[in-house]
Design a protein around this motif. Structure first.
Motif, mmCIF file in Angstrom:
data_model
loop_
_atom_site.group_PDB
_atom_site.id
_atom_site.type_symbol
_atom_site.label_atom_id
_atom_site.label_comp_id
_atom_site.label_asym_id
_atom_site.label_seq_id
_atom_site.Cartn_x
_atom_site.Cartn_y
_atom_site.Cartn_z
ATOM 1 N N LEU A 10 32.502 53.277 92.041
ATOM 2 C CA LEU A 10 32.058 52.800 90.707
ATOM 3 C C LEU A 10 30.580 52.673 90.567
ATOM 4 C CD1 LEU A 10 33.098 52.293 87.913
ATOM 5 C CD2 LEU A 10 33.446 49.856 88.326
ATOM 6 N N GLY A 11 30.254 51.927 91.580
ATOM 7 C CA GLY A 11 28.629 51.577 91.581
ATOM 8 C C GLY A 11 27.798 52.776 91.611
ATOM 9 N N LEU A 12 28.007 53.542 92.565
ATOM 10 C CA LEU A 12 27.183 54.947 92.722
ATOM 11 C C LEU A 12 27.389 55.661 91.217
ATOM 12 C CD1 LEU A 12 28.101 56.228 96.099
ATOM 13 C CD2 LEU A 12 25.556 55.093 95.146
ATOM 14 N N LEU A 14 27.791 54.423 88.331
ATOM 15 C CA LEU A 14 26.862 53.868 87.575
ATOM 16 C C LEU A 14 25.574 53.923 87.680
ATOM 17 C CD1 LEU A 14 27.867 52.154 84.984
ATOM 18 C CD2 LEU A 14 27.593 49.982 86.417
ATOM 19 N N ALA A 15 25.033 53.730 88.886
ATOM 20 C CA ALA A 15 23.728 54.027 89.381
ATOM 21 C C ALA A 15 23.161 55.411 88.880
ATOM 22 C CB ALA A 15 23.282 53.716 90.779
ATOM 23 N N THR A 18 24.300 56.669 84.663
ATOM 24 C CA THR A 18 23.652 55.991 83.477
ATOM 25 C C THR A 18 22.420 56.712 82.931
ATOM 26 O OG1 THR A 18 24.529 53.875 84.093
ATOM 27 C CG2 THR A 18 23.575 53.941 82.282
ATOM 28 N N PRO A 19 21.432 56.700 84.085
ATOM 29 C CA PRO A 19 20.100 57.450 83.814
ATOM 30 C C PRO A 19 20.311 59.167 83.542
ATOM 31 C CG PRO A 19 19.920 55.941 85.970
ATOM 32 C CD PRO A 19 21.471 56.147 85.584
ATOM 33 N N TRP A 22 21.712 59.240 80.217
ATOM 34 C CA TRP A 22 20.504 58.891 79.288
ATOM 35 C C TRP A 22 19.476 60.124 79.057
ATOM 36 C CZ3 TRP A 22 15.200 58.505 80.765
ATOM 37 C CH2 TRP A 22 14.308 57.980 79.642
#
Lengths: 222, 273
Positions: A10-12, A14-15, A18-19, A22
């Motif tokens: 999940l963390g990866l 997100l990291a 997200t960018p 974007w």
């Protein structure tokens, strides 16, 4: 162990996600054909070479001094799609050789030495994108204008002309094709310029110019 | 009225000017043609102008100027006849043989009076090099039957002691100036004042012409196309439109993701020990 692995995943996600999302969804720095193409003039067929014996027809005119008639200058620019409406001032060249701009970021400058909108060549209008004391300028949303957007120019006689955006591009200031942008020949075009791209605090300036090129709409009365 | 001496002298002037044309380095050179304009500045004498025996300009009136002609480069025999004479018959008022017109040159040939009042043909080379943005070039040519003059703009002498058939060139801010021509070193106005519009990026050539009998006048020739673009477009000092780097929420979310992944990795490492 399983929840821990899920947390890592999940963390990866997100990291990285997200960018990426974007970057994929942000507006493009450029839209429409490239600036070079948008500003290119159609090739003019060169006249056939005259033989040495042929003399061209001669036209003559009175040489006494006469006042040069000036076309009415633009006084207002509107981009209804971006809710931009700004008064237009006549500007020339600043002491540093750059195009002069109105100090007031809510006003736009028209380069009075070049063509007026509708004449042959490019009518150049430009304004500050922002100012440290005044905040965002009238042309702040210019970087989001898309091809097809409408621009309305009103001249000093109250006559309005409609223009259609054909391209928007972010150009490094050092690489700005100044000769093409300020061209006084070729089809009538509107070139609207402001600043954009990364801000360089050490120069208190932006790296790039946002350049929007528009062409006249055939039926010119709004 | 016009002696052979005059013709000989005219041909001499043209020969010298032909050399002048050759010296000029054209900025915007086409490979095969030259740009030539003709100004008629001899008072009271309509003429026909012939080039290589062919009529170039019919019934050319004093105080008029041709639009720029694109002439094939080469050498031309020029002859100026009174306009009422039968075609190319009789004695020309002025003539010049083998005038060199080199490719790429931009010149104006002026039929005018000398200081002593005799007709002459003088080719002038027009400066068509670029002028800086915001500026205009003005060239003043003395082609009148008159002694030395000063040129004033807004009451100030800007050119002093100009004599026939010479010229002087200035680069000035574009705009309208009120100019007059005075007898050199005096306040005696010979011509003007006249408002001159000096268009940016344009060379405005101003000719003082005429004679004491016929009166003195100004003729103006505008040669466009020497403009330079401004050095750039400024536009913003705050950085509000800065689009480098990630927006704060995106950056924060990515950082949170990294932290989460790190925490998960630590827990993974501990549990597998």
């Amino acid at each position: 162990m399983r929840p821990a692995a899920a947390t890592v995943a999940l963390g990866l996600a997100l990291a990285v996600g997200t960018p990426t999302a974007w970057a994929l969804t942000r507006p493009e720095a450029a839209a429409g054909p490239s600036l070079d193409r948008a500003l290119s003039a159609p090739a003019v067929p060169s006249p056939p070479p005259a033989g040495a014996g042929d003399l061209p027809p001669v036209t003559v005119r009175d040489a006494s001094p006469v006042a040069v008639p000036a076309s009415p200058p633009p006084v207002r620019i509107e981009l209804p799609g971006q809710a931009i409406t700004a008064p237009v001032d006549l500007v020339g060249v600043a002491a540093d050789g750059q195009m002069e701009l109105p100090e007031d970021v809510d006003r736009i400058g028209w380069y009075r030495f070049g063509p007026a909108p509708g004449g042959p060549g490019n009518a150049v209008l430009a304004g500050h994108v922002d100012d440290r004391e005044q905040g965002a300028g009238a042309l702040f949303p210019l970087r989001e204008v898309s091809p097809g957007a409408e621009i309305v120019i009103t001249d000093a006689t109250g006559q309005g002309t409609r223009w259609r955006v054909v391209s928007r591009e972010l150009v490094h200031k050092q690489a700005l094709p100044l000769g093409e942008i300020f061209a006084r020949e070729g089809p009538p075009r509107l070139v609207v310029v402001t600043c954009g791209g990364p801000f360089l605090p050490e120069y208190r300036s932006y790296r790039d110019n946002v350049v929007v090129v528009a062409e006249p709409v055939a039926d010119a009365t709004p | 009225m016009y002696s052979t001496r005059t013709l000989g002298r005219t041909a001499g002037v043209l020969g010298a000017a032909g050399a002048l044309v050759l010296v000029a380095t054209p900025a915007l050179a086409d490979n095969h043609t030259a740009t030539v304009s003709v100004l008629h500045a001899v008072p009271d004498t309509p003429v026909d102008v012939y080039a290589n025996g062919e009529r170039l300009i019919d019934d050319f009136q004093p105080g008029t100027l041709t639009d720029p002609l694109q002439l094939p480069a080469g050498s031309y025999d020029l002859a100026v006849f009174p306009a009422d004479a039968a075609d190319a018959s009789g004695e020309p008022l002025l003539s010049a043989m083998d005038v060199a017109v080199p490719a790429g040159a931009n010149a104006t040939v002026v039929a005018h009076l000398t200081e002593a009042g005799e007709p002459a043909l003088t080719p002038f080379v027009n400066d068509t090099s670029a002028v800086p943005a915001g500026q205009a070039r003005v060239t003043v040519r003395h082609t009148a039957a008159a002694p030395a003059v000063d040129v004033r703009a807004g009451g100030q002498v800007v050119i002093d002691g100009l004599t026939n058939p010479n010229e002087e060139t200035l680069t000035v801010p574009a705009g309208t100036v009120t100019a007059d021509v005075v007898v050199a070193g005096t306040d005696t106005v010979a011509i003007g004042p006249a408002d001159l519009t000096l268009v940016e990026g344009t060379t405005t050539v101003v000719y003082a012409w005429g004679s004491a009998d016929a009166g003195y006048e100004l003729a103006v020739q505008a040669i466009a196309g020497q403009q330079s673009a401004p050095a750039g477009v400024p536009g913003g000092t705050a950085g509000l439109a800065d689009d480098s780097g990630l927006p704060l929420p995106v950056g924060a979310a990515a950082l949170a993701g990294v932290a989460l992944a790190a925490a998960g990795a630590v827990r993974l490492a501990r549990s597998s020990r």
